[in-house]
Scaffold this motif. Structure first.
Motif: not given
Length: 191
Positions: A17, A19-20, A48-49, A52, A56
């Motif tokens: 996931d 996001e998580k 974290k960002d 991500k 992505e």
């Protein structure tokens, strides 16, 4: 209903996931020893960002799963198939057990068997490859346990701790993995 290919005895795999789970990835990659085993590149402390954003960009080319410990539903690592060549039936495997207290407990070996079962029996892959840093003896042992064979080496690939290390290239074919599973089954029946 849960996918039968993703359920093991002590662990199970769940889809990542984005996001998580990026907080976990970020935490794991901040561990210098984890990073030393995972990558030949210098450590990058993504938050974290940033993690991500990087993931992505990769999602079109990988199928990432989180390795979950069954006894307490805790995420302990990740495993992924990537770099698909669907025409030839080839993919690359990546794995990392992020929590050090879960190292050397067989979770990685079990996760690899699950992902290979999915890749070979569900996705009809013919071959799965991986590379490993030569000093990561624990990982090499685990890969060999699952049936991966050393197929060559990028000699002197990385310089760490004052010396040069090779990067072995390893692979397993569907027929080899199936044969290994049949042999394990036969051994259990004869006990």
């Amino acid at each position: 209903m849960k996918n039968k290919y993703l359920q093991g005895k002590t662990i199970y795999l769940r889809s990542m996931d984005i996001e998580k789970d990026m907080e976990l990835y970020s935490k794991w990659y901040r561990d210098a020893l984890f990073g030393r085993f995972m990558d030949s590149m210098p450590a990058v402390m993504y938050n974290k960002d940033q993690m991500k954003e990087w993931y992505e960009k990769q999602l079109a080319h990988i199928s990432p799963f989180i390795i979950m410990r069954k006894e307490d539903d805790q995420p302990i690592g990740f495993i992924e198939l990537a770099g698909y060549d669907w025409l030839s039936g080839n993919a690359w495997l990546g794995i990392g057990i992020g929590e050090r207290e879960n190292w050397s407990k067989g979770y990685g070996t079990e996760a690899m068997n699950l992902i290979l079962k999915l890749g070979f029996l569900e996705w009809n892959l013919h071959r799965v490859s991986l590379s490993v840093l030569g000093y990561n003896e624990r990982a090499i042992c685990s890969y060999e346990k699952v049936g991966f064979k050393k197929e060559g080496s990028l000699r002197g690939f990385i310089h760490r701790e004052g010396q040069r290390w090779d990067m072995p290239m390893m692979g397993i074919l569907r027929k080899e993995w199936i044969e290994l599973q049949e042999n394990k089954s036969s051994e259990k029946e004869s006990e």
